[in-house]
Design a protein around this motif. Structure first.
Motif, PDB file in Angstrom:
ATOM      1  N   LYS A  11      96.391  67.330  13.312  1.00 56.59           N
ATOM      2  CA  LYS A  11      95.408  68.161  14.013  1.00 56.59           C
ATOM      3  C   LYS A  11      95.274  69.538  13.340  1.00 56.59           C
ATOM      4  CE  LYS A  11      95.988  65.804  18.495  1.00 56.59           C
ATOM      5  NZ  LYS A  11      96.214  65.973  19.962  1.00 56.59           N
ATOM      6  N   TYR A  51      87.607  60.649  21.422  1.00 53.83           N
ATOM      7  CA  TYR A  51      88.389  60.834  22.647  1.00 53.83           C
ATOM      8  C   TYR A  51      87.586  60.432  23.894  1.00 53.83           C
ATOM      9  CZ  TYR A  51      92.508  63.150  20.590  1.00 53.83           C
ATOM     10  OH  TYR A  51      93.679  63.435  19.907  1.00 53.83           O
ATOM     11  N   HIS A  54      88.886  59.964  27.426  1.00 56.73           N
ATOM     12  CA  HIS A  54      89.298  61.137  28.214  1.00 56.73           C
ATOM     13  C   HIS A  54      88.098  61.933  28.742  1.00 56.73           C
ATOM     14  CE1 HIS A  54      93.414  60.445  27.202  1.00 56.73           C
ATOM     15  NE2 HIS A  54      93.287  60.745  25.928  1.00 56.73           N
ATOM     16  N   PHE A  59      90.732  68.330  30.903  1.00 57.16           N
ATOM     17  CA  PHE A  59      91.056  68.976  29.630  1.00 57.16           C
ATOM     18  C   PHE A  59      90.134  68.539  28.491  1.00 57.16           C
ATOM     19  CE2 PHE A  59      93.947  65.296  30.120  1.00 57.16           C
ATOM     20  CZ  PHE A  59      93.606  64.548  28.998  1.00 57.16           C
ATOM     21  N   LEU A  63      90.061  69.946  24.644  1.00 58.84           N
ATOM     22  CA  LEU A  63      90.563  69.023  23.614  1.00 58.84           C
ATOM     23  C   LEU A  63      89.559  68.916  22.465  1.00 58.84           C
ATOM     24  CD1 LEU A  63      92.471  66.788  22.555  1.00 58.84           C
ATOM     25  CD2 LEU A  63      91.349  65.189  24.140  1.00 58.84           C
ATOM     26  N   ARG A  87     104.579  56.770  17.447  1.00 59.76           N
ATOM     27  CA  ARG A  87     104.660  57.557  18.692  1.00 59.76           C
ATOM     28  C   ARG A  87     106.059  58.180  18.825  1.00 59.76           C
ATOM     29  NH1 ARG A  87      99.894  58.689  21.607  1.00 59.76           N
ATOM     30  NH2 ARG A  87     101.381  59.305  23.192  1.00 59.76           N
ATOM     31  N   MET A  90     106.220  61.180  16.688  1.00 60.25           N
ATOM     32  CA  MET A  90     105.399  62.273  17.214  1.00 60.25           C
ATOM     33  C   MET A  90     106.118  63.054  18.323  1.00 60.25           C
ATOM     34  SD  MET A  90     101.842  60.149  17.544  1.00 60.25           S
ATOM     35  CE  MET A  90     101.118  61.288  18.712  1.00 60.25           C
ATOM     36  N   THR A  93     103.708  64.360  24.460  1.00 60.47           N
ATOM     37  CA  THR A  93     102.441  65.094  24.367  1.00 60.47           C
ATOM     38  C   THR A  93     102.657  66.604  24.476  1.00 60.47           C
ATOM     39  OG1 THR A  93     101.401  63.209  25.454  1.00 60.47           O
ATOM     40  CG2 THR A  93     100.116  65.245  25.350  1.00 60.47           C
ATOM     41  N   ARG A 104     106.228  66.905  17.144  1.00 63.33           N
ATOM     42  CA  ARG A 104     105.706  67.887  18.104  1.00 63.33           C
ATOM     43  C   ARG A 104     106.754  68.929  18.477  1.00 63.33           C
ATOM     44  NH1 ARG A 104     102.019  63.532  21.455  1.00 63.33           N
ATOM     45  NH2 ARG A 104     100.005  64.112  20.549  1.00 63.33           N
ATOM     46  N   ILE A 111     100.648  72.076  24.640  1.00 59.26           N
ATOM     47  CA  ILE A 111     100.092  70.742  24.925  1.00 59.26           C
ATOM     48  C   ILE A 111      98.691  70.592  24.327  1.00 59.26           C
ATOM     49  CG2 ILE A 111      99.146  71.331  27.190  1.00 59.26           C
ATOM     50  CD1 ILE A 111     100.137  68.495  28.117  1.00 59.26           C
ATOM     51  N   ASP A 112      97.992  71.694  24.130  1.00 57.82           N
ATOM     52  CA  ASP A 112      96.663  71.626  23.519  1.00 57.82           C
ATOM     53  C   ASP A 112      96.768  71.562  21.994  1.00 57.82           C
ATOM     54  OD1 ASP A 112      95.165  71.887  25.979  1.00 57.82           O
ATOM     55  OD2 ASP A 112      95.970  73.917  26.050  1.00 57.82           O
ATOM     56  N   ASN A 114      98.932  70.397  19.676  1.00 61.03           N
ATOM     57  CA  ASN A 114     100.165  69.608  19.598  1.00 61.03           C
ATOM     58  C   ASN A 114     100.300  68.784  18.317  1.00 61.03           C
ATOM     59  OD1 ASN A 114      98.343  67.647  20.282  1.00 61.03           O
ATOM     60  ND2 ASN A 114      99.398  66.953  22.125  1.00 61.03           N
ATOM     61  N   VAL A 116      99.651  66.513  16.246  1.00 56.65           N
ATOM     62  CA  VAL A 116      99.318  65.159  15.776  1.00 56.65           C
ATOM     63  C   VAL A 116      98.718  64.312  16.896  1.00 56.65           C
ATOM     64  CG1 VAL A 116     100.901  64.887  13.824  1.00 56.65           C
ATOM     65  CG2 VAL A 116     101.772  64.590  16.145  1.00 56.65           C
ATOM     66  N   HIS A 117      97.950  63.333  16.467  1.00 51.70           N
ATOM     67  CA  HIS A 117      97.480  62.261  17.345  1.00 51.70           C
ATOM     68  C   HIS A 117      98.032  60.949  16.837  1.00 51.70           C
ATOM     69  CE1 HIS A 117      94.926  59.325  19.381  1.00 51.70           C
ATOM     70  NE2 HIS A 117      94.829  58.750  18.189  1.00 51.70           N
ATOM     71  N   GLY A 118      98.294  60.022  17.766  1.00 53.87           N
ATOM     72  CA  GLY A 118      98.642  58.662  17.372  1.00 53.87           C
ATOM     73  C   GLY A 118      98.110  57.665  18.365  1.00 53.87           C
TER      74      GLY A 118
HETATM   75  P1  RTP Z   1      96.912  62.047  21.443  1.00 60.74           P
HETATM   76  O1  RTP Z   1      95.961  61.056  22.071  1.00 60.74           O
HETATM   77  O2  RTP Z   1      96.216  63.259  20.886  1.00 60.74           O
HETATM   78  O3  RTP Z   1      97.815  61.371  20.450  1.00 60.74           O
HETATM   79  O4  RTP Z   1      97.906  62.606  22.556  1.00 60.74           O
HETATM   80  P2  RTP Z   1      98.706  61.771  23.638  1.00 60.74           P
HETATM   81  O5  RTP Z   1      98.382  60.314  23.524  1.00 60.74           O
HETATM   82  O6  RTP Z   1     100.137  62.176  23.537  1.00 60.74           O
HETATM   83  O7  RTP Z   1      98.096  62.358  24.978  1.00 60.74           O
HETATM   84  P3  RTP Z   1      96.758  61.911  25.767  1.00 60.74           P
HETATM   85  O8  RTP Z   1      97.139  61.700  27.181  1.00 60.74           O
HETATM   86  O9  RTP Z   1      96.070  60.798  25.032  1.00 60.74           O
HETATM   87  O10 RTP Z   1      95.866  63.226  25.703  1.00 60.74           O
HETATM   88  C1  RTP Z   1      95.093  63.543  24.561  1.00 60.74           C
HETATM   89  C2  RTP Z   1      95.282  65.016  24.246  1.00 60.74           C
HETATM   90  O11 RTP Z   1      94.708  65.781  25.301  1.00 60.74           O
HETATM   91  C3  RTP Z   1      95.490  66.941  25.524  1.00 60.74           C
HETATM   92  N1  RTP Z   1      95.974  66.959  26.878  1.00 60.74           N
HETATM   93  N2  RTP Z   1      95.999  68.032  27.598  1.00 60.74           N
HETATM   94  N3  RTP Z   1      96.342  69.892  29.700  1.00 60.74           N
HETATM   95  C4  RTP Z   1      96.720  68.636  29.875  1.00 60.74           C
HETATM   96  O12 RTP Z   1      97.215  68.232  30.907  1.00 60.74           O
HETATM   97  C5  RTP Z   1      96.520  67.709  28.782  1.00 60.74           C
HETATM   98  N4  RTP Z   1      96.821  66.426  28.798  1.00 60.74           N
HETATM   99  C6  RTP Z   1      96.475  65.962  27.589  1.00 60.74           C
HETATM  100  C7  RTP Z   1      96.655  66.923  24.562  1.00 60.74           C
HETATM  101  O13 RTP Z   1      96.349  67.760  23.452  1.00 60.74           O
HETATM  102  C8  RTP Z   1      96.727  65.464  24.146  1.00 60.74           C
HETATM  103  O14 RTP Z   1      97.253  65.334  22.829  1.00 60.74           O
END
Ligand code: RTP
Ligand code: MG
Length: 138
Positions: A11, A51, A54, A59, A63, A87, A90, A93, A104, A111-112, A114, A116-118
């Motif tokens: 990221k 994304y 989401h 968020f 994001l 994962r 990584m 989150t 991470r 959390i914003d 962070n 890397v994505h996976g």
């Molecule tokens: P990613 O998809 O980026 O690999 O992250 P992740 O699976 O660990 O987390 P995910 O639930 O898929 O959320 C995507 C990205 O959204 C942001 N996020 N912010 N403020 C919050 O509660 C919140 N929750 C998620 C994070 O940047 C997360 O990587």
């Protein structure tokens, strides 16, 4: 164990911190092979599409704004149990909750932002790899 593929994104925060090489070293050290990669500036439409799951989350706008704030590096990784292995590398989150020694925990600030994505599952990985590398054979 099954040979899988997963989609990884370094990221904008991690690109700006100049830790691309350190993150690639972790992938390679864990036996994950980088089979495709590109540095790119995502458009808002590309980030929103990526994304899309989401879209309704509170968020989502933050994001997307973050993901287009600077260049990212997108790569497809291949190896045994690649989705879960990636994962694990990584970490959680929220970097405050990420285990020591994970990407991470070591490189992310919040959390914003962070690092890397996976992909979170084999099926999601197929969709995400096709999104960025349509020419890559499944
Ligand atoms: P990613 O998809 O980026 O690999 O992250 P992740 O699976 O660990 O987390 P995910 O639930 O898929 O959320 C995507 C990205 O959204 C942001 N996020 N912010 N403020 C919050 O509660 C919140 N929750 C998620 C994070 O940047 C997360 O990587
Ligand atoms: Mg996710």
């Amino acid at each position: 164990m099954a040979i899988e593929r997963t989609l990884s994104i370094i990221k904008p925060d991690a690109v700006a911190k100049n830790v691309i090489g350190q993150i690639y070293t972790r992938f390679e050290g864990a036996g994950l092979k980088i089979i495709a990669a590109q540095m790119m500036q995502l458009s808002r439409e590309q980030a929103e599409g990526f994304y899309a799951v989401h879209r309704e989350r509170p968020f989502f706008k933050d994001l997307v704004d973050f993901m287009i704030s600077g260049p990212v590096i997108v790569q497809a990784l291949e190896g045994e149990n690649a989705v879960l292995k990636h994962r694990d590398l990584m970490g959680a989150t929220d970097p405050k909750k990420a285990e020591k020694g994970t990407i991470r925990a070591d490189f992310a600030d919040s959390i914003d932002a962070n690092a890397v994505h996976g992909s979170d599952a084999v099926e999601a990985a197929k969709v995400e790899i096709a999104y960025f590398f349509p020419a890559l054979k499944a």
